[in-house]
Every structure is written in structure tokens, then in C-alpha cells.
Design a protein around this motif. Sequence first.
Motif, PDB file in Angstrom:
ATOM      1  N   PRO A 183       6.330   6.058  10.385  1.00  0.00           N
ATOM      2  CA  PRO A 183       5.208   5.128  10.260  1.00  0.00           C
ATOM      3  C   PRO A 183       4.321   5.418   9.059  1.00  0.00           C
ATOM      4  O   PRO A 183       4.075   6.563   8.702  1.00  0.00           O
ATOM      5  CB  PRO A 183       4.439   5.344  11.580  1.00  0.00           C
ATOM      6  CG  PRO A 183       4.815   6.712  12.013  1.00  0.00           C
ATOM      7  CD  PRO A 183       6.221   6.912  11.570  1.00  0.00           C
ATOM      8  N   MET A 184       3.861   4.325   8.455  1.00  0.00           N
ATOM      9  CA  MET A 184       2.886   4.395   7.380  1.00  0.00           C
ATOM     10  C   MET A 184       1.681   3.556   7.789  1.00  0.00           C
ATOM     11  O   MET A 184       1.814   2.567   8.520  1.00  0.00           O
ATOM     12  CB  MET A 184       3.483   3.886   6.065  1.00  0.00           C
ATOM     13  CG  MET A 184       4.701   4.682   5.603  1.00  0.00           C
ATOM     14  SD  MET A 184       5.216   4.232   3.934  1.00  0.00           S
ATOM     15  CE  MET A 184       3.869   4.958   2.978  1.00  0.00           C
ATOM     16  N   ILE A 185       0.508   3.948   7.326  1.00  0.00           N
ATOM     17  CA  ILE A 185      -0.733   3.306   7.757  1.00  0.00           C
ATOM     18  C   ILE A 185      -1.563   2.923   6.542  1.00  0.00           C
ATOM     19  O   ILE A 185      -1.562   3.632   5.518  1.00  0.00           O
ATOM     20  CB  ILE A 185      -1.534   4.239   8.683  1.00  0.00           C
ATOM     21  CG1 ILE A 185      -2.753   3.526   9.257  1.00  0.00           C
ATOM     22  CG2 ILE A 185      -1.923   5.526   7.981  1.00  0.00           C
ATOM     23  CD1 ILE A 185      -3.471   4.309  10.331  1.00  0.00           C
ATOM     24  N   GLY A 186      -2.231   1.814   6.646  1.00  0.00           N
ATOM     25  CA  GLY A 186      -3.116   1.390   5.565  1.00  0.00           C
ATOM     26  C   GLY A 186      -4.315   2.306   5.445  1.00  0.00           C
ATOM     27  O   GLY A 186      -4.879   2.728   6.461  1.00  0.00           O
ATOM     28  N   GLN A 187      -4.703   2.617   4.220  1.00  0.00           N
ATOM     29  CA  GLN A 187      -5.807   3.551   4.013  1.00  0.00           C
ATOM     30  C   GLN A 187      -7.117   3.036   4.585  1.00  0.00           C
ATOM     31  O   GLN A 187      -7.937   3.817   5.057  1.00  0.00           O
ATOM     32  CB  GLN A 187      -5.960   3.838   2.513  1.00  0.00           C
ATOM     33  CG  GLN A 187      -4.773   4.595   1.926  1.00  0.00           C
ATOM     34  CD  GLN A 187      -4.956   4.871   0.447  1.00  0.00           C
ATOM     35  OE1 GLN A 187      -5.832   4.299  -0.207  1.00  0.00           O
ATOM     36  NE2 GLN A 187      -4.108   5.735  -0.101  1.00  0.00           N
ATOM     37  N   ALA A 211       3.192   0.253   9.707  1.00  0.00           N
ATOM     38  CA  ALA A 211       4.474  -0.384   9.437  1.00  0.00           C
ATOM     39  C   ALA A 211       5.521   0.685   9.168  1.00  0.00           C
ATOM     40  O   ALA A 211       5.185   1.838   8.850  1.00  0.00           O
ATOM     41  CB  ALA A 211       4.373  -1.327   8.238  1.00  0.00           C
ATOM     42  N   CYS A 212       6.791   0.322   9.331  1.00  0.00           N
ATOM     43  CA  CYS A 212       7.879   1.238   9.033  1.00  0.00           C
ATOM     44  C   CYS A 212       7.966   1.486   7.521  1.00  0.00           C
ATOM     45  O   CYS A 212       7.679   0.604   6.711  1.00  0.00           O
ATOM     46  CB  CYS A 212       9.214   0.684   9.521  1.00  0.00           C
ATOM     47  SG  CYS A 212       9.294   0.347  11.283  1.00  0.00           S
ATOM     48  N   ALA A 249       9.347  -0.444   1.977  1.00  0.00           N
ATOM     49  CA  ALA A 249       9.896   0.269   0.821  1.00  0.00           C
ATOM     50  C   ALA A 249      10.330  -0.688  -0.286  1.00  0.00           C
ATOM     51  O   ALA A 249      10.435  -0.291  -1.451  1.00  0.00           O
ATOM     52  CB  ALA A 249      11.080   1.132   1.254  1.00  0.00           C
ATOM     53  N   THR A 250      10.581  -1.947   0.089  1.00  0.00           N
ATOM     54  CA  THR A 250      10.989  -2.921  -0.940  1.00  0.00           C
ATOM     55  C   THR A 250       9.845  -3.255  -1.886  1.00  0.00           C
ATOM     56  O   THR A 250      10.070  -3.724  -3.007  1.00  0.00           O
ATOM     57  CB  THR A 250      11.501  -4.202  -0.264  1.00  0.00           C
ATOM     58  OG1 THR A 250      10.495  -4.682   0.638  1.00  0.00           O
ATOM     59  CG2 THR A 250      12.778  -3.920   0.516  1.00  0.00           C
ATOM     60  N   GLN A 288      -3.987  -3.357   0.272  1.00  0.00           N
ATOM     61  CA  GLN A 288      -4.358  -2.104   0.910  1.00  0.00           C
ATOM     62  C   GLN A 288      -3.198  -1.107   0.748  1.00  0.00           C
ATOM     63  O   GLN A 288      -2.074  -1.370   1.191  1.00  0.00           O
ATOM     64  CB  GLN A 288      -4.656  -2.322   2.402  1.00  0.00           C
ATOM     65  CG  GLN A 288      -5.828  -3.242   2.672  1.00  0.00           C
ATOM     66  CD  GLN A 288      -7.144  -2.564   2.332  1.00  0.00           C
ATOM     67  OE1 GLN A 288      -7.213  -1.345   2.233  1.00  0.00           O
ATOM     68  NE2 GLN A 288      -8.179  -3.375   2.117  1.00  0.00           N
ATOM     69  N   GLN A 289      -3.465  -0.005   0.075  1.00  0.00           N
ATOM     70  CA  GLN A 289      -2.426   1.002  -0.145  1.00  0.00           C
ATOM     71  C   GLN A 289      -2.021   1.639   1.188  1.00  0.00           C
ATOM     72  O   GLN A 289      -2.847   1.857   2.076  1.00  0.00           O
ATOM     73  CB  GLN A 289      -2.922   2.084  -1.110  1.00  0.00           C
ATOM     74  CG  GLN A 289      -3.141   1.595  -2.538  1.00  0.00           C
ATOM     75  CD  GLN A 289      -1.832   1.209  -3.210  1.00  0.00           C
ATOM     76  OE1 GLN A 289      -0.786   1.807  -2.929  1.00  0.00           O
ATOM     77  NE2 GLN A 289      -1.882   0.203  -4.071  1.00  0.00           N
ATOM     78  N   MET A 290      -0.731   1.930   1.300  1.00  0.00           N
ATOM     79  CA  MET A 290      -0.189   2.551   2.511  1.00  0.00           C
ATOM     80  C   MET A 290       0.100   4.034   2.254  1.00  0.00           C
ATOM     81  O   MET A 290       0.454   4.414   1.126  1.00  0.00           O
ATOM     82  CB  MET A 290       1.111   1.838   2.938  1.00  0.00           C
ATOM     83  CG  MET A 290       0.965   0.344   3.166  1.00  0.00           C
ATOM     84  SD  MET A 290       0.098  -0.039   4.698  1.00  0.00           S
ATOM     85  CE  MET A 290       1.367   0.343   5.895  1.00  0.00           C
TER      86      MET A 290
END
Length: 278
Positions: free
Chosen positions: A226-230, A236-237, A242-243, A259-261
Motif C-alpha cells: 500500500p501507498m498513501i497520499g501525503q 492504493a496499490c 506504478a504506471t 497529491q504525491q504518494m
Amino acid sequence: MACRCLRVDQLDSHVLDSEIRSIAQDSVDDFVNQMPVWVSRIFEKLRPELKITLEAVLWTHRFSRGVSPGQEQMDISYSGYTPKVITGHFLVEVFIPYLSRRVTELSGRLEIMRMYAKVEAIFELGSLLHFLYFLRSGGHSTLTESILSLRNWNNNQPTISSINYDTQNRELMWHAFRDVILLTYPFIEKIRQRVVKKQKLNRKFRSTMEGFDIECIVCDKPSVIPMIGQKCGHVACYTCIATSRKMICPLCSEEKEEQQMEFLAKKLKESSSILIDQ
């Protein structure tokens, strides 16, 4: 009498006496086990009497030689260890504990048993403290010896040619081990506190993480890596975003807000490190 003996010689003499006592007790137990069952049951009821009888037999060596078997092996002895002193030593160390314990058991009164247990615990604590003092400063090796003013002495003056270097090595190893413990304990305690604090924070962050919506906003499935918005907090995965070369939140980009992840695990780790440093 030449000089007072080393602590390690006194401890070795007590160990030898204990081993001899255990061997004799095991021999008696083997003999009793070979008897018929009804005889073994009788001996089992009289086990305290058998034990003190065995102790009395072993103590005859002190009356005949003036030393215990362990002291004789270590070539040490008590100063002024007369038959009268030996009798008093036997009464204090063997007979009185046996008599008090036996009377308490036969009385069957709960208050007497509790009182005896307390007295025995106090005596055991005093013996432990006395033993620790003996290891630190020497002197009388047991509390009974201190009460009766019995002090071990070497029978012969030690010389350079007869010194046992094994005993010296054990003394040096004991002091080195003690110094290592005293030196490393503060560092070990500090590391332990940090580990405990980190475990508490990890549990706190796991409970906090349960409050996040860990379902991917793109595939609507549980997030993988998982990645999260700062700022937005959307999850999101990694494979789903990644695209995007900019690694921005897909949901916020639709609203023209980039928003950077970042990795959720990394964010939690950084927060944990900040709290631990504090």
C-alpha cells in the motif's frame, strides 16, 4: 594453623560435603527401594528420622578427625573445633532445624505451620544475604559459622610451588564476570527500554492503521504494497499507480489536485523513529 583460607576453598569444601551427603542419601534410598512394599512405606514415613541419622553418621567424621570430609580434602579446618563446639555446631545446623520442622508437621496446626514457614523464610533470606556478603568480602562462609564464630584456616602454609592455579583462574573469572555485568547492564537496560517502547509504538500504529481505508481506490481490492497520499490519505496499490511516472494519487488527479504518494510502511516507520528519539 598457618593462615585464613581462600573463599573458593571454603566453597569447594561445602560442595564436597554436599556431594558426599547426596551419595550416601542415594545409597540409602536404593536400599529402601529394594525392601518389600510394606517395609518401604514404613521407611517413607520415617524419612526425616533416616535423614538425621545419616547426618549423625557423617558427622562422626568431625568428632574423629576434627574436620568434615570436604575440609579434609581441601586441607582446611576450623580453629578451635573441639568436640564441644562440634556438638553445638551439629545441634544448630542439623538437629534444631529437624526438630522444629518435625514438631510443626506432627502438630497439624495451620497457624504453627505458617509461623514456621515465615521463620524459615527469614532465615533463608538472612543466609542468602550473608552468602552474598561472603562472596564480596570473605570471612565466614555460612550464617551458622558466623553465629558460632567458626573460621576456616589452612592447615599448611601455601607456597608458590603448591598454589593451584585453577583456583586463581576461577577467582579471576568470577571478578571479570562481575565487572562485565556491571559494565554492560546500563547498555542492556537502555536497549531493552528502546525495544519495549518500539513494540508499544508498533502496536499503537497497527491499531491506527486499522482506521485507514486499506482498500485500493483503483482496483477496489485489498491494497498490495500500500501507498498513501501525503496529504489526502488515500490508499492504493503500488502496482496500480506504478504506471504514473509522477506517482500521484489517481483520485486527486481527477480533481486536478496532484497529491504525491509514498509507501505506507515507510511513513509509519518514520513516525515511529521520531517518537522513539523523543
